[in-house]
Scaffold this motif. Structure first.
Motif, PDB file in Angstrom:
ATOM      1  N   GLU A 172      32.175  41.284  35.074  1.00 20.68           N
ATOM      2  CA  GLU A 172      33.476  40.383  34.786  1.00 20.68           C
ATOM      3  C   GLU A 172      34.542  40.385  34.906  1.00 20.68           C
ATOM      4  OE1 GLU A 172      31.954  36.891  35.401  1.00 20.68           O
ATOM      5  OE2 GLU A 172      30.140  37.531  35.134  1.00 20.68           O
ATOM      6  N   GLU A 173      35.402  39.236  35.490  1.00 21.29           N
ATOM      7  CA  GLU A 173      36.951  39.704  36.104  1.00 21.29           C
ATOM      8  C   GLU A 173      37.065  38.933  34.378  1.00 21.29           C
ATOM      9  OE1 GLU A 173      37.956  38.863  39.826  1.00 21.29           O
ATOM     10  OE2 GLU A 173      36.449  39.328  40.254  1.00 21.29           O
ATOM     11  N   THR A 174      37.670  39.780  32.958  1.00 22.10           N
ATOM     12  CA  THR A 174      37.976  39.387  32.358  1.00 22.10           C
ATOM     13  C   THR A 174      39.522  39.088  32.485  1.00 22.10           C
ATOM     14  OG1 THR A 174      37.783  41.671  31.283  1.00 22.10           O
ATOM     15  CG2 THR A 174      35.959  39.603  31.705  1.00 22.10           C
ATOM     16  N   GLY A 175      40.645  40.347  32.568  1.00 23.94           N
ATOM     17  CA  GLY A 175      41.207  40.735  32.503  1.00 23.94           C
ATOM     18  C   GLY A 175      41.681  41.614  31.662  1.00 23.94           C
ATOM     19  N   LYS A 176      40.771  41.996  30.870  1.00 23.34           N
ATOM     20  CA  LYS A 176      40.146  43.065  29.612  1.00 23.34           C
ATOM     21  C   LYS A 176      40.457  44.736  30.059  1.00 23.34           C
ATOM     22  CE  LYS A 176      38.996  39.983  25.779  1.00 23.34           C
ATOM     23  NZ  LYS A 176      39.484  38.552  25.965  1.00 23.34           N
ATOM     24  N   LEU A 177      41.217  45.817  29.670  1.00 26.19           N
ATOM     25  CA  LEU A 177      41.205  47.396  30.006  1.00 26.19           C
ATOM     26  C   LEU A 177      39.964  47.728  28.903  1.00 26.19           C
ATOM     27  CD1 LEU A 177      42.273  47.779  32.028  1.00 26.19           C
ATOM     28  CD2 LEU A 177      43.992  49.566  30.588  1.00 26.19           C
ATOM     29  N   ASN A 178      38.563  46.820  29.300  1.00 27.40           N
ATOM     30  CA  ASN A 178      37.088  47.598  28.439  1.00 27.40           C
ATOM     31  C   ASN A 178      36.541  49.242  29.436  1.00 27.40           C
ATOM     32  OD1 ASN A 178      35.926  46.818  30.879  1.00 27.40           O
ATOM     33  ND2 ASN A 178      35.265  44.869  30.265  1.00 27.40           N
ATOM     34  N   PRO A 179      36.225  49.648  28.960  1.00 30.59           N
ATOM     35  CA  PRO A 179      35.523  50.728  29.127  1.00 30.59           C
ATOM     36  C   PRO A 179      34.988  51.441  30.216  1.00 30.59           C
ATOM     37  CG  PRO A 179      34.599  49.601  27.007  1.00 30.59           C
ATOM     38  CD  PRO A 179      35.329  49.715  27.509  1.00 30.59           C
ATOM     39  N   GLU A 180      33.807  49.691  30.975  1.00 28.94           N
ATOM     40  CA  GLU A 180      33.789  50.000  31.898  1.00 28.94           C
ATOM     41  C   GLU A 180      35.202  48.920  33.434  1.00 28.94           C
ATOM     42  OE1 GLU A 180      32.814  47.389  30.104  1.00 28.94           O
ATOM     43  OE2 GLU A 180      30.424  47.763  28.926  1.00 28.94           O
ATOM     44  N   THR A 181      35.843  48.795  32.623  1.00 24.74           N
ATOM     45  CA  THR A 181      37.301  48.900  33.932  1.00 24.74           C
ATOM     46  C   THR A 181      37.553  50.681  34.116  1.00 24.74           C
ATOM     47  OG1 THR A 181      37.058  46.648  33.268  1.00 24.74           O
ATOM     48  CG2 THR A 181      38.495  47.892  34.375  1.00 24.74           C
TER      49      THR A 181
ATOM     50  N   THR B 220      43.986  54.491  33.187  1.00 26.70           N
ATOM     51  CA  THR B 220      45.174  53.426  33.048  1.00 26.70           C
ATOM     52  C   THR B 220      45.707  52.916  33.928  1.00 26.70           C
ATOM     53  OG1 THR B 220      46.079  55.001  32.151  1.00 26.70           O
ATOM     54  CG2 THR B 220      45.385  54.534  30.406  1.00 26.70           C
ATOM     55  N   LEU B 221      46.139  51.803  34.006  1.00 27.20           N
ATOM     56  CA  LEU B 221      46.793  51.264  35.106  1.00 27.20           C
ATOM     57  C   LEU B 221      47.968  51.262  35.164  1.00 27.20           C
ATOM     58  CD1 LEU B 221      45.093  48.005  35.458  1.00 27.20           C
ATOM     59  CD2 LEU B 221      45.144  49.403  36.742  1.00 27.20           C
ATOM     60  N   ASN B 222      48.196  53.212  34.787  1.00 28.90           N
ATOM     61  CA  ASN B 222      50.421  53.360  35.107  1.00 28.90           C
ATOM     62  C   ASN B 222      50.861  52.366  36.670  1.00 28.90           C
ATOM     63  OD1 ASN B 222      49.140  55.388  37.452  1.00 28.90           O
ATOM     64  ND2 ASN B 222      48.822  56.738  35.442  1.00 28.90           N
TER      65      ASN B 222
ATOM     66  N   ILE C  93      45.008  42.713  35.138  1.00 30.62           N
ATOM     67  CA  ILE C  93      44.171  43.650  35.565  1.00 30.62           C
ATOM     68  C   ILE C  93      42.743  42.391  35.911  1.00 30.62           C
ATOM     69  CG2 ILE C  93      42.031  44.308  34.064  1.00 30.62           C
ATOM     70  CD1 ILE C  93      43.903  43.916  31.683  1.00 30.62           C
ATOM     71  N   MET C  94      42.913  42.048  36.279  1.00 31.75           N
ATOM     72  CA  MET C  94      41.832  41.062  36.974  1.00 31.75           C
ATOM     73  C   MET C  94      41.754  41.084  38.417  1.00 31.75           C
ATOM     74  SD  MET C  94      41.949  37.305  34.540  1.00 31.75           S
ATOM     75  CE  MET C  94      40.677  36.085  36.130  1.00 31.75           C
ATOM     76  N   GLN C  95      43.440  41.533  38.454  1.00 34.22           N
ATOM     77  CA  GLN C  95      42.926  41.985  40.201  1.00 34.22           C
ATOM     78  C   GLN C  95      42.484  43.076  40.660  1.00 34.22           C
ATOM     79  OE1 GLN C  95      47.428  41.193  40.918  1.00 34.22           O
ATOM     80  NE2 GLN C  95      46.802  40.772  42.203  1.00 34.22           N
ATOM     81  N   VAL C  96      42.521  43.700  39.674  1.00 31.73           N
ATOM     82  CA  VAL C  96      42.288  45.061  40.082  1.00 31.73           C
ATOM     83  C   VAL C  96      40.166  45.539  39.976  1.00 31.73           C
ATOM     84  CG1 VAL C  96      42.035  47.619  38.722  1.00 31.73           C
ATOM     85  CG2 VAL C  96      44.420  47.164  39.137  1.00 31.73           C
ATOM     86  N   GLN C  97      40.304  44.103  38.274  1.00 23.95           N
ATOM     87  CA  GLN C  97      38.322  44.691  38.797  1.00 23.95           C
ATOM     88  C   GLN C  97      37.875  43.992  40.149  1.00 23.95           C
ATOM     89  OE1 GLN C  97      38.806  41.541  34.965  1.00 23.95           O
ATOM     90  NE2 GLN C  97      38.022  43.782  33.741  1.00 23.95           N
ATOM     91  N   ALA C  98      38.654  42.822  40.406  1.00 24.38           N
ATOM     92  CA  ALA C  98      38.717  42.370  41.751  1.00 24.38           C
ATOM     93  C   ALA C  98      38.608  43.024  43.130  1.00 24.38           C
ATOM     94  CB  ALA C  98      39.020  40.722  42.158  1.00 24.38           C
ATOM     95  N   MET C  99      39.797  44.004  42.869  1.00 25.74           N
ATOM     96  CA  MET C  99      39.579  44.931  43.813  1.00 25.74           C
ATOM     97  C   MET C  99      38.247  46.007  43.438  1.00 25.74           C
ATOM     98  SD  MET C  99      40.712  48.795  45.082  1.00 25.74           S
ATOM     99  CE  MET C  99      42.138  48.690  43.377  1.00 25.74           C
TER     100      MET C  99
END
Length: 67
Positions: free
Chosen positions: A20-29, A47-49, A4-10
């Protein structure tokens, strides 16, 4: 969490996510993932399927590779 952190950074580099790159699948992510999916002709799930992760070139976990 690392995925999730990788995805947020990308998503940040593409201007789709500014949190923030929190590693949480929050609504913003989830919203940013849906936007990326729409732009890349991937089913919009938020989702990250497996299909999304492969399209994002994010390495799958061993468990994800089983499905």
């Amino acid at each position: 969490k690392a995925q999730i952190m990788q995805v947020q950074a990308m998503l940040k580099t593409k201007g789709l996510y500014d949190g923030e790159e929190t590693g949480k699948l929050n609504p913003e992510t989830r919203s940013a993932i849906r936007e990326w999916q729409a732009q890349n002709n991937v089913k919009k799930t938020g989702t990250l399927n497996k299909v999304t992760l492969e399209a994002m070139k994010i390495e799958l976990t061993e468990k994800q590779k089983e499905f």
